[in-house]
Design a protein around this motif. Structure first.
Motif, PDB file in Angstrom:
ATOM      1  N   ARG A   6     -30.816  12.967  31.312  1.00 31.76           N
ATOM      2  CA  ARG A   6     -30.638  11.545  31.580  1.00 31.76           C
ATOM      3  C   ARG A   6     -31.931  10.995  32.170  1.00 31.76           C
ATOM      4  O   ARG A   6     -32.327  11.370  33.287  1.00 31.76           O
ATOM      5  CB  ARG A   6     -29.470  11.296  32.541  1.00 31.76           C
ATOM      6  CG  ARG A   6     -28.110  11.641  31.975  1.00 31.76           C
ATOM      7  CD  ARG A   6     -27.799  10.885  30.685  1.00 31.76           C
ATOM      8  NE  ARG A   6     -27.882   9.455  30.841  1.00 31.76           N
ATOM      9  CZ  ARG A   6     -26.839   8.673  31.093  1.00 31.76           C
ATOM     10  NH1 ARG A   6     -25.629   9.191  31.235  1.00 31.76           N
ATOM     11  NH2 ARG A   6     -26.987   7.378  31.206  1.00 31.76           N
ATOM     12  N   ASN A   7     -32.592  10.148  31.410  1.00 33.34           N
ATOM     13  CA  ASN A   7     -33.864   9.562  31.832  1.00 33.34           C
ATOM     14  C   ASN A   7     -33.697   8.058  31.959  1.00 33.34           C
ATOM     15  O   ASN A   7     -33.310   7.383  31.004  1.00 33.34           O
ATOM     16  CB  ASN A   7     -34.959   9.886  30.809  1.00 33.34           C
ATOM     17  CG  ASN A   7     -35.060  11.374  30.523  1.00 33.34           C
ATOM     18  OD1 ASN A   7     -34.313  11.905  29.715  1.00 33.34           O
ATOM     19  ND2 ASN A   7     -35.963  12.039  31.198  1.00 33.34           N
ATOM     20  N   MET A   8     -33.988   7.520  33.126  1.00 32.96           N
ATOM     21  CA  MET A   8     -33.847   6.081  33.352  1.00 32.96           C
ATOM     22  C   MET A   8     -34.925   5.297  32.605  1.00 32.96           C
ATOM     23  O   MET A   8     -34.680   4.200  32.115  1.00 32.96           O
ATOM     24  CB  MET A   8     -33.933   5.779  34.850  1.00 32.96           C
ATOM     25  CG  MET A   8     -32.865   6.468  35.680  1.00 32.96           C
ATOM     26  SD  MET A   8     -33.145   6.243  37.443  1.00 32.96           S
ATOM     27  CE  MET A   8     -32.668   7.859  38.051  1.00 32.96           C
ATOM     28  N   TYR A   9     -36.113   5.870  32.547  1.00 37.32           N
ATOM     29  CA  TYR A   9     -37.230   5.283  31.816  1.00 37.32           C
ATOM     30  C   TYR A   9     -37.880   6.401  30.998  1.00 37.32           C
ATOM     31  O   TYR A   9     -37.566   7.571  31.178  1.00 37.32           O
ATOM     32  CB  TYR A   9     -38.239   4.644  32.780  1.00 37.32           C
ATOM     33  CG  TYR A   9     -37.631   3.614  33.708  1.00 37.32           C
ATOM     34  CD1 TYR A   9     -37.443   2.299  33.301  1.00 37.32           C
ATOM     35  CD2 TYR A   9     -37.223   3.974  34.991  1.00 37.32           C
ATOM     36  CE1 TYR A   9     -36.864   1.361  34.146  1.00 37.32           C
ATOM     37  CE2 TYR A   9     -36.645   3.035  35.852  1.00 37.32           C
ATOM     38  CZ  TYR A   9     -36.467   1.741  35.421  1.00 37.32           C
ATOM     39  OH  TYR A   9     -35.885   0.818  36.254  1.00 37.32           O
ATOM     40  N   PHE A  10     -38.787   6.044  30.098  1.00 38.67           N
ATOM     41  CA  PHE A  10     -39.380   7.040  29.210  1.00 38.67           C
ATOM     42  C   PHE A  10     -40.703   7.596  29.729  1.00 38.67           C
ATOM     43  O   PHE A  10     -41.299   8.468  29.101  1.00 38.67           O
ATOM     44  CB  PHE A  10     -39.576   6.437  27.814  1.00 38.67           C
ATOM     45  CG  PHE A  10     -38.282   6.052  27.153  1.00 38.67           C
ATOM     46  CD1 PHE A  10     -37.381   7.014  26.754  1.00 38.67           C
ATOM     47  CD2 PHE A  10     -37.964   4.712  26.948  1.00 38.67           C
ATOM     48  CE1 PHE A  10     -36.181   6.677  26.149  1.00 38.67           C
ATOM     49  CE2 PHE A  10     -36.773   4.356  26.343  1.00 38.67           C
ATOM     50  CZ  PHE A  10     -35.872   5.339  25.949  1.00 38.67           C
ATOM     51  N   LYS A  11     -41.172   7.091  30.850  1.00 34.88           N
ATOM     52  CA  LYS A  11     -42.412   7.584  31.439  1.00 34.88           C
ATOM     53  C   LYS A  11     -42.397   7.279  32.927  1.00 34.88           C
ATOM     54  O   LYS A  11     -41.537   6.557  33.429  1.00 34.88           O
ATOM     55  CB  LYS A  11     -43.614   6.909  30.772  1.00 34.88           C
ATOM     56  CG  LYS A  11     -43.652   5.400  30.957  1.00 34.88           C
ATOM     57  CD  LYS A  11     -44.870   4.786  30.276  1.00 34.88           C
ATOM     58  CE  LYS A  11     -44.901   3.264  30.498  1.00 34.88           C
ATOM     59  NZ  LYS A  11     -46.092   2.647  29.878  1.00 34.88           N
ATOM     60  N   ASP A  12     -43.349   7.815  33.652  1.00 35.73           N
ATOM     61  CA  ASP A  12     -43.480   7.508  35.072  1.00 35.73           C
ATOM     62  C   ASP A  12     -43.728   6.011  35.245  1.00 35.73           C
ATOM     63  O   ASP A  12     -44.523   5.420  34.498  1.00 35.73           O
ATOM     64  CB  ASP A  12     -44.643   8.284  35.695  1.00 35.73           C
ATOM     65  CG  ASP A  12     -44.393   9.785  35.737  1.00 35.73           C
ATOM     66  OD1 ASP A  12     -43.327  10.222  35.257  1.00 35.73           O
ATOM     67  OD2 ASP A  12     -45.264  10.508  36.253  1.00 35.73           O
TER      68      ASP A  12
END
Length: 347
Positions: free
Chosen positions: A129-135
């Motif tokens: 589960r990733n809230m965004y695709f990058k830092d």
């Protein structure tokens, strides 16, 4: 004074607690204090925690009569000495280098709060589960937008209402003690759910900079412990109104703009789905459940929010569901919620 205080509320998780505590005591970063609060467990959880305390002097162990997770976390907050605070649920666990990675990032990027990705652990499957695709790093108005999302979705965010609360949890975050200040968790017996989100609304409001690193460092065990699919919660509609009252008061008290009120109104309307699933979990017969849904749709605050709900961004299935809700077509709401409940139960 430890650098990081980790608060672990415990209630009847003897089956999982060892994996959780092993992941904490074996962190590559050592300057920690681990604050365990047993919330009146009646299994072996407390005795297992005592064994860990005997072998690691960084552990502070407290016990209270059963008062709920909010009270347990509040007791933990009263006893922190660290510069940063992390929450870990006792049936979850973190990667062994989690504390090292997140502490370095929050310091190097001068953030007040740091968030990160996680693994959703099912019995037979693991999902990233990733809230965004990058830092990402947020300041100023960007922080305001993140805080507003905690109150509810706005505009195109309504495309995926099921992702409304993706950033709401207190686990998967590292907080500077300065932004927590006197913020406390509200008792679930009063608000029903979303104690994490309500806590974060205030805490995010105190933050100047928030960061996110796209690394899966937390393992969230999805075991349907309090799932709306399996467990009926009485008077949930009224408790939700109490929750919304807290949110409304926060918006008014801090003189936030109209987008916050719109977002909250959207949350109220969208909550009809979860409340309908809850009704379906009640022990009543199906006709009584339909009557309960009808009564829910007649409550003024929900009815008014449904009237204001902009459905242009919804995918088709949500448009149909909320059109039924707007029209107070209880049988239609019951039917679609029933289908969803079956799909969720076999997932």
């Amino acid at each position: 004074m430890a650098e990081i205080s980790i608060i672990v509320p415990v209630y009847n998780t003897s089956k999982y607690i060892a994996k959780c505590l092993d992941s904490l005591v074996n962190q590559t970063y050592k300057d920690l204090e681990i604050i365990i609060v047993d919330d009146g467990s009646y299994d072996d959880s407390y005795s297992l925690c005592q064994l860990y305390q005997k072998t690691d002097n960084r552990i502070k162990l407290f016990r209270q009569t059963n008062q709920g997770v909010s009270a347990a976390r509040n007791l933990g907050l009263e006893n922190v000495s660290g510069k940063y605070v992390m929450f870990v649920d006792s049936d979850d666990w973190i990667e062994n280098d989690c504390c090292e990675i997140v502490l370095e990032s929050i310091k190097n990027n001068r953030c007040d709060i740091l968030m990160w990705a996680y693994f959703k652990e099912y019995d037979d499957n693991i999902v990233k589960r990733n809230m965004y695709f990058k830092d990402c790093f947020f300041e100023g108005k960007q922080v305001d937008i993140i805080q507003r999302k905690l109150l509810g979705p706005y505009g195109s965010e309504l495309e995926k209402p099921e992702n409304m609360d993706v950033i709401s949890t207190v686990w998967g975050k590292l907080y500077s003690i300065t932004v927590i200040k006197d913020v406390q968790f509200v008792d679930l017996s009063f608000i029903g759910t979303y104690e994490d989100g309500l806590f974060n609304i205030s805490v995010f409001g105190n933050a100047g900079k928030i960061g996110y690193i796209n690394q899966e460092l937390y393992h969230y065990r999805k075991n349907n412990r309090d799932s709306i699919v399996t467990k009926y919660k009485e008077n949930q509609d009224v408790k939700f109104l109490n929750l919304f009252s807290f949110m409304d008061d926060y918006i008014s008290r801090n003189k936030l703009d109209e987008t916050y009120f719109t977002a909250l109104s959207n949350r109220k309307a969208i909550s009809i789905f979860g409340l309908s699933l809850n009704i379906l979990s009640s022990p009543c017969d199906e006709m009584q459940k339909i009557k309960m849904i009808k009564c829910l749709l007649e409550i003024d605050e929900y009815s008014e929010s449904l009237k204001k709900l902009d459905m242009q961004y919804f995918p088709l299935h949500w448009k149909i569901f909320y059109k039924f809700a707007k029209q107070k077509f209880a049988i239609g709401v019951w039917g679609l919620a029933s289908i969803t409940k079956i799909l969720l139960s076999i997932r």
